[in-house]
Each structure stands twice: as C-alpha cells, then as structure tokens.
Design an enzyme around this catalytic site. Structure first.
Site, PDB file in Angstrom:
ATOM      1  N   GLU A  24      -5.902   4.245  -2.650  1.00 13.29           N
ATOM      2  CA  GLU A  24      -5.399   3.241  -3.586  1.00 13.29           C
ATOM      3  C   GLU A  24      -6.192   1.979  -3.290  1.00 13.29           C
ATOM      4  OE1 GLU A  24      -1.542   0.541  -4.793  1.00 13.29           O
ATOM      5  OE2 GLU A  24      -2.223   0.784  -2.736  1.00 13.29           O
ATOM      6  N   ASP A  77      -2.236   3.859   0.962  1.00 13.60           N
ATOM      7  CA  ASP A  77      -1.771   2.632   0.333  1.00 13.60           C
ATOM      8  C   ASP A  77      -2.660   1.458   0.728  1.00 13.60           C
ATOM      9  OD1 ASP A  77       0.453   1.259  -1.141  1.00 13.60           O
ATOM     10  OD2 ASP A  77       0.696   0.248   0.779  1.00 13.60           O
TER      11      ASP A  77
END
Length: 552
Positions: A276, A214
């Site tokens: 990401e 993330d």
C-alpha cells in the site's frame, strides 16, 4: 498449525482477483455487532461462488481499536473481538479447501501505544535504549514545549505528542503520522527489523499466502526530519511538481523489502508482498515491485482517475508501461476501506475532488448514475491484464453510507480534523446478506457496530443471486469470463476511437466503454459477450456502459 499454502505455485498473483475483507464489517457469528473470523469462515462459499482467487484480511490483531485495528498491540495473536488463533487456523484451512489463498494485513510503520515496546519506551526515559525503537525527539523552544518539527498527522492535527517522563516532568515528543495511539517505529533500529522478520515467519509458518503492507512508503523518514510546509495528503498521491515529502517514499524503504522478499522466497508456494504505497508518478511506484522487492503495489493513480476516456487511457497506459519496465503485474482497484465507494464516488459530477467521506449536509451523489458508472468501471477494470482487487460488498453494488449520523462516526479523522473531514466510516458499514434478516444477515441479531441504511435491503445478496442483470450476477459472469478468456494474462492493444470512447483489444476480446452522452453502435460483426447494462433498442451501447465483444 496448518503450514503450507494454497495449491499451485505458478506466480498466481500476476493475474489474481483478490477480495478485501474488512473483518469487523463482513460477517458476525456471535451477535455482538462486530464481524469476526468465524463469521468470515462461514461465508467463504460466497467468495468461491463469486469466483475470486484470494482473500485479503484487514487487521484482526489485538488492538485498542484507536484506528479500527491498524494500531496493533500484538502482531502474533488475534483480538478476542475477532476470535482466537485457532479461529485463524480454521479460516486458513477452510480457505485452502476452497482453493482460496489468504493474504493478511501487516502494519509496520507504527505500533499501538498499547504495544509493550511503547510502554517500555515511556518507562525508559529520554536516555533509555527502549525509546530508540520509536521516533522520540526533544521539543523546540527554550523549554521544549514546541513540537520537533511542523509535520501534521494524516488524520489532522500535529504529528507529535509530548509525553510525561517517569519523574512526572513534561518530556520528549514522539512522532505519529496517524493517530496519537499509533507511534511511528524507528526503522533505523536493528531490533525493529529483526522483530518484523520474525512476525513474517510466524504467519508464514501458519500458512498465509502473503502480506498486504500498510503504509509501505512510510517506514523510513528523512534523517533530519526537516520541516514540511505542504499539506499532509497521504491519500491523494504525491504531486510530481513538488519535492518529495520527508516522511514518505524515502529510498531506504527498499532495503527493508529486499530483506523481506528473501525471506518469503525461502517458503514454498509463491508467497507474496503487496505494497500500500500512495506514490506517484507510476515510475516511482514501480520501484517497489522490482524483481527482488514486492510482488505487487496498489495502483492508486488508477483509483483516482477521472471518469473520462482521456483520463482512463492515460492512467492505464502509464501503469502498464511502468510495471512492464520492472517485469511486474499492474494492479487495478476502485474501492477499499479508505475511500468513498466507487458506486457513490462516480455519482458525483466528473472532476469533483475525491471527498474524504460524505455525510449529512454534504452534496449527495446521484445514486443511479453512480451505480451505472460503477458497473461500467468494474467491467473495464476486470478486462485489463494484471491483478484486480475487489472490496467487500462492491459485488452487490453497495454505495457509501452517505447519510451516516455524525454521532455514529468512529474514524479518528472525524475527531482529529475538528469535524472538518467526515472520514472513512461510510465505506465500512457492515454489508447486507439477507434482505429480511436482522442486520440484513450480517449477524444473528440487529446489532451492528455502525448503523446500516434502511435502503440496503435492496442490495442484499439474496435479492441478487440468480437474478439476471443484478450487479452480483454481472460480477460473477465477468470473473468467469475473465478466467476463461485469459484477460488477466493478456495484453492491451488500443483501437482508434473518438474522445468519448475507450476501445482496446485483449486477446480475442474487444472492450468498449462509452463515456459520452449518446449511444454508439457495436463494431461490425462483433458478438456481445458481456455488458455492464443492457444495450438500447437499436443494439447500440448507451452512455456509461462497458461491453466485452468477441472479435475473432
């Protein structure tokens, strides 16, 4: 503990189709209205039947849920909301039995404010070593009452919150690029680096096949924390015509990922790292997937591309060239838990800026046009070489819940933006499995943590399985053909076409997408393999339709 990974190890990630599960919205085993790990395990046969290669699980760790689990309080356990570590082990074993690999989310940019480290930081006071694990600074102004800089949270409002010191006086400020319950870690601190290597080992030893990282471009901040006078737009990519923001895509992140890659390479079975990283241009993104760093990075430039032939040609070409330069696969994605579902997004007029949620009173998408274009976009995406990501429910043609009542919204974006941005709840609504069951089969009761639209019965899996022409069967056929024809491991050869068509060959398959308004004929001698919608009565390809053709 399970140990090991799924069978086979020959760089499976280069052409894999990976299915994202948002655990709280996939399947609820106990009727509390929130999806859980046993619910996922019970539905794995659906994924095996669909034909995907791997599953990516959004966070299921202990968390106060300030940001739906992306505020992690303990990286080595399972939140009781979702089950137990034993349930996680059972899921890994059940997936392995179905030849499905499992990737889990890792959230290293920030912890939860409920993490023990942050509690220790608050208790330590401004001179305490525990505070160095986070980014604390004195405030500006004579009394320190102004934030250390002008950075804004991605969710709206200032990116700094002032704390009360142990003696009760107003004290330092801590950085949180997201919610105030998500304090940013200081990745210049050696304890932070050691801790996350240990977290990686914990889950690798349990048998996971990799990690989706993330905010992979956010871990390292510019050392001087310089003011940044531009809008905070993590979910819109980086404008190449302005300087790089001091909080995103700093070169220091790459040293971290080289350390992680060495660790993953020490395990058997081709374990993978997926970034990401909302980074542009494509060449800058490619730095994250050099041979000694991550294996994949999400291609958000593709997700954001306009529904026109020139825009699609440009982004596909740029993406393939950039990843080829570092010998990495390109990834393709159209929907995820952070953006309006593409079945609704593509129903807006071409050129409409991507909305951050759609709600009551907003311009509503054309549902029929959106689904037609979404099916065409999906068939185009699945014909491209590289790895493709699917978001739960898109195989059913699920749209955004565009009329979700505002009082039901839970995304911190909605609240922190002063109700200016509706946020991401509309794409996170629990998905429908059975048209006539409570909560459409999401769970054994009517409970659902976000309300489901009444129209969703028509999208339920049991209304589509075995029905010719359904979105589900279109996906299933496409995934079977993609594997049989080796499209994920192929090469794109562009074919001459008018401005409103996109045509290329990949192996023995010709792909044609009609972005225009008038039907177009099939090439002479072409055999139709698959189509996103029926051809017209004259055998021509209608507007907003993609076809796969065998051409020899």
């Amino acid at each position: 503990m399970p140990g090991g990974s799924a069978a086979g190890s020959a760089q499976w990630w280069r052409d894999a189709v990976i299915y994202q599960i948002y655990p709280r919205s996939f399947a609820d085993s106990d009727g509390d209205g929130v999806g859980d790990l046993p619910g996922i395990t019970a539905r794995l046969d659906h994924l095996a039947e669909l034909g995907v290669d791997a599953v990516w699980l959004s966070p299921f760790y202990p968390s106060p849920q300030a940001d739906a689990g992306y505020d992690v309080a303990d990286y080595r356990d399972v939140d009781p909301l979702f089950g137990t570590l034993a349930d996680a082990d059972a899921l890994l074993g059940a997936a392995r039995a179905r030849d499905l690999r499992v990737i889990v989310d890792l959230v290293p940019n920030h912890t939860s404010a409920a993490h023990p480290w942050f509690g220790a930081a608050l208790a330590a006071g401004p001179d305490g070593e525990a505070r160095r694990r986070y980014i604390f600074r004195d405030g500006r102004g004579s009394d320190g009452s102004e934030p250390p800089n002008d950075w804004q949270s991605v969710f709206g409002g200032p990116a700094w919150t002032r704390v009360s010191e142990p003696d009760g006086r107003p004290g330092q400020w801590y950085l949180h690029l997201f919610d105030a319950g998500q304090p940013d870690l200081n990745w210049d601190h050696p304890e932070v680096r050691v801790e996350f290597l240990d977290v990686l080992r914990f889950w690798l030893d349990r048998g996971v096949d990799g990690f989706r990282v993330d905010v992979a471009h956010g871990l390292v901040k510019q050392a001087d924390l310089a003011d940044w006078h531009e809008p905070q737009e993590i979910l819109s990519g980086q404008d190449i015509d302005r300087p790089r923001p001091p909080m995103w895509d700093q070169d220091g992140v790459h040293e971290i990922y080289r350390d992680w890659r060495r660790l993953l390479d020490s395990y058997p079975g081709e374990r993978v790292l997926v970034a990401e990283a909302w980074v542009e241009p494509a060449e800058r993104l490619a730095a994250y997937i050099r041979p000694d760093e991550m294996h994949q990075a999400f291609n958000f430039e593709y997700l954001l591309a306009a529904w026109t032939a020139p825009a699609q040609y440009a982004v596909i070409t740029r993406s393939l060239e950039a990843t080829e330069a570092v010998d990495a696969p390109t990834t393709w994605v159209l929907s995820n838990h952070d953006v309006v579902r593409h079945a609704s997004r593509l129903g807006l007029p071409v050129g409409t800026p991507r909305p951050n949620g759609i709600g009551v009173g907003d311009p509503q998408p054309d549902a029929a046009l959106g689904l037609r274009r979404a099916r065409a976009a999906t068939l185009l995406m699945l014909s491209l070489p590289g790895s493709a990501y699917l978001y739960q429910g898109e195989e059913l043609g699920l749209p955004e819940h565009t009329t979700l009542p505002d009082e039901s919204r839970q995304d911190p974006t909605w609240h922190r933006s002063g109700h200016a941005e509706r946020g991401r709840d509309g794409c996170r609504v629990p998905i429908p499995w059975e048209a006539d069951a409570p909560s459409y089969g999401f769970g054994p009761t009517d409970a659902s943590w976000l309300p489901q639209p009444t129209a969703w019965a028509e999208y339920a899996l049991d209304r589509q399985r075995g029905v010719a022409g359904s979105t589900y069967e279109m996906y299933r056929t496409a995934l079977r053909l993609r594997r049989e024809l080796g499209l994920g491991a192929g090469t794109v050869y562009w074919l001459e076409s008018p401005d409103d068509l996109l045509r290329f060959r990949n192996g023995t398959v010709e792909v044609l997408t009609n972005f225009g308004t008038a039907p177009v004929p099939l090439p002479d001698g072409a055999e139709l393999l698959h189509a996103s919608a029926p051809l017209d009565g004259d055998g021509r390809v209608p507007a907003d339709v993609t076809v796969w053709l065998r051409v020899g």
